[in-house]
Design an enzyme around this catalytic site. Structure first.
Site, PDB file in Angstrom:
ATOM      1  N   ILE A   1     -90.476 -33.790 -20.890  1.00 24.73           N
ATOM      2  CA  ILE A   1     -89.160 -33.300 -20.464  1.00 24.73           C
ATOM      3  C   ILE A   1     -88.177 -33.164 -21.627  1.00 24.73           C
ATOM      4  O   ILE A   1     -87.105 -32.575 -21.479  1.00 24.73           O
ATOM      5  CB  ILE A   1     -88.578 -34.229 -19.373  1.00 24.73           C
ATOM      6  CG1 ILE A   1     -87.553 -33.473 -18.521  1.00 24.73           C
ATOM      7  CG2 ILE A   1     -87.987 -35.498 -19.998  1.00 24.73           C
ATOM      8  CD1 ILE A   1     -87.124 -34.221 -17.289  1.00 24.73           C
ATOM      9  N   TYR A   2     -88.529 -33.699 -22.791  1.00 20.94           N
ATOM     10  CA  TYR A   2     -87.612 -33.657 -23.946  1.00 20.94           C
ATOM     11  C   TYR A   2     -87.500 -32.252 -24.510  1.00 20.94           C
ATOM     12  O   TYR A   2     -88.429 -31.444 -24.392  1.00 20.94           O
ATOM     13  CB  TYR A   2     -88.123 -34.599 -25.040  1.00 20.94           C
ATOM     14  CG  TYR A   2     -88.001 -36.064 -24.738  1.00 20.94           C
ATOM     15  CD1 TYR A   2     -87.277 -36.534 -23.642  1.00 20.94           C
ATOM     16  CD2 TYR A   2     -88.622 -37.016 -25.553  1.00 20.94           C
ATOM     17  CE1 TYR A   2     -87.185 -37.884 -23.381  1.00 20.94           C
ATOM     18  CE2 TYR A   2     -88.531 -38.371 -25.295  1.00 20.94           C
ATOM     19  CZ  TYR A   2     -87.821 -38.796 -24.198  1.00 20.94           C
ATOM     20  OH  TYR A   2     -87.728 -40.141 -23.949  1.00 20.94           O
TER      21      TYR A   2
END
Length: 286
Positions: free
Chosen positions: A97-98
């Site tokens: 998700i980064y």
């Protein structure tokens, strides 16, 4: 006259000895102070620890990367990675998700930066940790999904995409970023029973992760933002069904956020049947 002269010489000798002793004492004191100063200035050697039941020998400092691709350019990110690697840090922590804050336009950029950096490094010298997302309505994480879950299909898709972005064929340590079930997270301080929802059984999550381990794509697994209840359920499911055991937990911990960890999780992790180290996130900014 001779006696007087002898007394004068003796007195002079004693005075000289006292002066020499005083000088020697001062020199010794200066050397001691300088030695202490030099010792304080010398950087402490980085220590390495075995991660739980795994055979991973990790540096006591892990490099977090959640700003790579948002606050940090690719060059800045590579500089930080190279500097950390040169100082002895051998474990990196990323997530599908980064970077933070999560957006469709930037999702996965952190991994891409790391992947391009990894191409110039010996793979076996870098311990690569990443995280699959828990229950989420951020459907941009998947090709076709109404909601993101921690089930077999989502886990497999997440890992395959992470491997591609990271330019590697295996992940050393895979965490579940947050649970599939509802738990109080990110500013919630108490459990809200009205938010309960059906969740993927613990054993089903472990079975899906077992497949990836068997395929050689994941070496070890762990959890993140997990509760004591969740840890015990994962451990029990693994024990009863011969499934892979979680070897670590990555939870927030700082001087301002201590109670949830020190209240009961530290006792759970120190049990002989678990012996699970914590990769704590200090939440430092500045």
């Amino acid at each position: 006259m001779v006696l007087s002269t002898f007394n004068a010489i003796s007195s002079s000798y004693r005075n000289t000895s006292s002066v020499l002793a005083a000088h020697q004492s001062r020199r010794w004191y200066k050397r001691r102070i300088c030695s202490q100063v030099w010792s304080a200035q010398e950087p402490a050697k980085l220590q390495y620890r075995k991660l739980g039941d795994s055979d991973l020998l990790i540096s006591e400092i892990t490099l977090g990367t959640m700003t790579f691709g948002e606050q940090s350019t690719e060059k800045e990110s590579h500089d930080m990675l190279s500097y950390s690697f040169d100082q002895g840090i051998n474990i990196l922590d990323t997530a599908e998700i980064y970077p933070i804050q999560p957006r469709k336009e930037t999702q996965g950029r952190t991994d891409l930066y790391i992947g391009r950096w990894m191409k110039s490094k010996p793979r076996d010298k870098v311990i690569l940790g990443t995280k699959i997302s828990g229950y989420s309505d951020r459907t941009f994480l998947r090709d076709n999904a109404e909601v993101v879950r921690v089930d077999a299909a989502n886990i497999k898709e997440s890992v395959e995409k992470s491997l591609s972005r990271l330019s590697t064929d295996y992940i050393d340590l895979l965490h579940i970023h947050w649970p599939d079930r509802y738990v109080a997270l990110y500013g919630e301080f108490s459990y809200n029973s009205t938010k309960w929802r059906p969740s993927v059984p613990f054993e089903d999550q472990l079975k899906a992760l077992q497949e990836l381990i068997d395929e050689g794509k994941v070496r070890y697994i762990g959890v993140s933002n997990e509760t004591s209840y969740g840890v015990m359920q994962f451990v029990q499911a693994a024990k009863l069904q011969g499934l892979p055991k979680i070897v670590s937990i990555e939870n927030g911990y700082s001087l301002l956020v201590r109670c949830s960890f020190e209240g009961d999780k530290d006792a759970v992790f120190s049990l002989e049947s678990i012996l699970m180290p914590a990769l704590v996130m200090p939440r430092v900014s500045g």
